[in-house]
Design a protein around this motif. Sequence first.
Motif, PDB file in Angstrom:
ATOM      1  N   ALA A  36     -66.660 -10.734 -59.256  1.00  0.00           N
ATOM      2  CA  ALA A  36     -68.013 -11.253 -59.028  1.00  0.00           C
ATOM      3  C   ALA A  36     -68.793 -10.360 -58.074  1.00  0.00           C
ATOM      4  O   ALA A  36     -69.796 -10.775 -57.502  1.00  0.00           O
ATOM      5  N   MET A  37     -68.328  -9.125 -57.921  1.00  0.00           N
ATOM      6  CA  MET A  37     -68.956  -8.191 -56.982  1.00  0.00           C
ATOM      7  C   MET A  37     -70.055  -7.375 -57.657  1.00  0.00           C
ATOM      8  O   MET A  37     -70.061  -7.191 -58.870  1.00  0.00           O
ATOM      9  N   ASN A  38     -70.969  -6.868 -56.832  1.00  0.00           N
ATOM     10  CA  ASN A  38     -71.999  -5.955 -57.283  1.00  0.00           C
ATOM     11  C   ASN A  38     -72.049  -4.742 -56.362  1.00  0.00           C
ATOM     12  O   ASN A  38     -71.964  -4.878 -55.135  1.00  0.00           O
ATOM     13  N   TYR A  39     -72.193  -3.588 -56.982  1.00  0.00           N
ATOM     14  CA  TYR A  39     -72.364  -2.354 -56.223  1.00  0.00           C
ATOM     15  C   TYR A  39     -73.836  -2.225 -55.864  1.00  0.00           C
ATOM     16  O   TYR A  39     -74.678  -2.044 -56.734  1.00  0.00           O
ATOM     17  N   TRP A  40     -74.134  -2.356 -54.571  1.00  0.00           N
ATOM     18  CA  TRP A  40     -75.499  -2.295 -54.070  1.00  0.00           C
ATOM     19  C   TRP A  40     -75.621  -1.106 -53.119  1.00  0.00           C
ATOM     20  O   TRP A  40     -75.276  -1.217 -51.936  1.00  0.00           O
ATOM     21  N   ASN A  54     -62.616  -1.378 -61.007  1.00  0.00           N
ATOM     22  CA  ASN A  54     -61.787  -2.320 -60.260  1.00  0.00           C
ATOM     23  C   ASN A  54     -60.527  -2.697 -61.033  1.00  0.00           C
ATOM     24  O   ASN A  54     -59.444  -2.832 -60.452  1.00  0.00           O
ATOM     25  N   ALA A  55     -60.667  -2.886 -62.336  1.00  0.00           N
ATOM     26  CA  ALA A  55     -59.510  -3.270 -63.153  1.00  0.00           C
ATOM     27  C   ALA A  55     -58.421  -2.201 -63.112  1.00  0.00           C
ATOM     28  O   ALA A  55     -57.229  -2.510 -63.220  1.00  0.00           O
ATOM     29  N   ALA A  56     -58.829  -0.949 -62.941  1.00  0.00           N
ATOM     30  CA  ALA A  56     -57.857   0.139 -62.892  1.00  0.00           C
ATOM     31  C   ALA A  56     -56.993   0.071 -61.635  1.00  0.00           C
ATOM     32  O   ALA A  56     -55.943   0.722 -61.575  1.00  0.00           O
ATOM     33  N   VAL A  66     -66.115 -10.533 -52.485  1.00  0.00           N
ATOM     34  CA  VAL A  66     -66.341  -9.798 -51.246  1.00  0.00           C
ATOM     35  C   VAL A  66     -67.392  -8.720 -51.511  1.00  0.00           C
ATOM     36  O   VAL A  66     -67.675  -8.400 -52.668  1.00  0.00           O
ATOM     37  N   PRO A  67     -67.998  -8.149 -50.475  1.00  0.00           N
ATOM     38  CA  PRO A  67     -68.914  -7.028 -50.713  1.00  0.00           C
ATOM     39  C   PRO A  67     -68.201  -5.914 -51.466  1.00  0.00           C
ATOM     40  O   PRO A  67     -67.012  -5.644 -51.228  1.00  0.00           O
ATOM     41  N   PHE A  68     -68.912  -5.253 -52.360  1.00  0.00           N
ATOM     42  CA  PHE A  68     -68.283  -4.251 -53.210  1.00  0.00           C
ATOM     43  C   PHE A  68     -67.533  -3.193 -52.404  1.00  0.00           C
ATOM     44  O   PHE A  68     -66.421  -2.795 -52.754  1.00  0.00           O
ATOM     45  N   GLY A  69     -68.123  -2.771 -51.310  1.00  0.00           N
ATOM     46  CA  GLY A  69     -67.502  -1.749 -50.491  1.00  0.00           C
ATOM     47  C   GLY A  69     -66.203  -2.189 -49.850  1.00  0.00           C
ATOM     48  O   GLY A  69     -65.416  -1.352 -49.387  1.00  0.00           O
TER      49      GLY A  69
END
Length: 219
Positions: A94-98, A119-121, A73-76
């Motif tokens: 598989a997300m990227n912060y853009w 995210n793992a946290a 999904v989108p990072f946000g």
Amino acid sequence: MHVADRPSIGIFGAGKVGTALARLLVASGYEVVMAGSPRQTALDLLVSVVAPGAKVASPDALVAGSDVIIVAVPFGKGGTVPWDDFDGRIVVDAMNYWPPVDGHIAEIDADERSTSEINAARNPNARVVKSLNHLGYHEMEDDSMDAGSPLRRALAVVGDDAEARTVLARIIDDLGFDAVDGGPLANGRALEPGHPAFGRELGAGELTALVAPAADLVA
């Protein structure tokens, strides 16, 4: 045709990345279940057209029936995914912060951890790995090649759970890429936008040198 000993795959996100991955996975013999945004209407029809062979399920059913969960999904929107339900599951970030898409998120900009560590946290009991994010969705099918090709592109797998990295490496190999063991989750920083490995067509040796001094997981 599905191969019985392959893990079942659940994908959160029925956008361009999620559907491209679903097509590759189904073609490689995996059972794939997808869950999209509640605002996506006629999701069953969409998936039947753009990712034939994949199935649509509720988030709860996806988690219950999947050995490996891919978050695309989108990072946000990452916080909308049910991380609390991922105990014991292999979860692929598989997300990227853009920032051009997500806007600048002050907490992320100020955090020294990789975005996958952040995210793992959300659920320390999930077996989080970072991969499948450092190539474009349009390249996933175009760049897939048979094993042994001298031009085969490599994808890195990073994570603190070695067994989870190995499971994902086998999936990546089936998808038509060489899997490189990138070591712990902190090394995922190298796979993020603006960092050395992101978006580059690299062989296994080149990618290993950029991410971590580790051997290929899949020969």
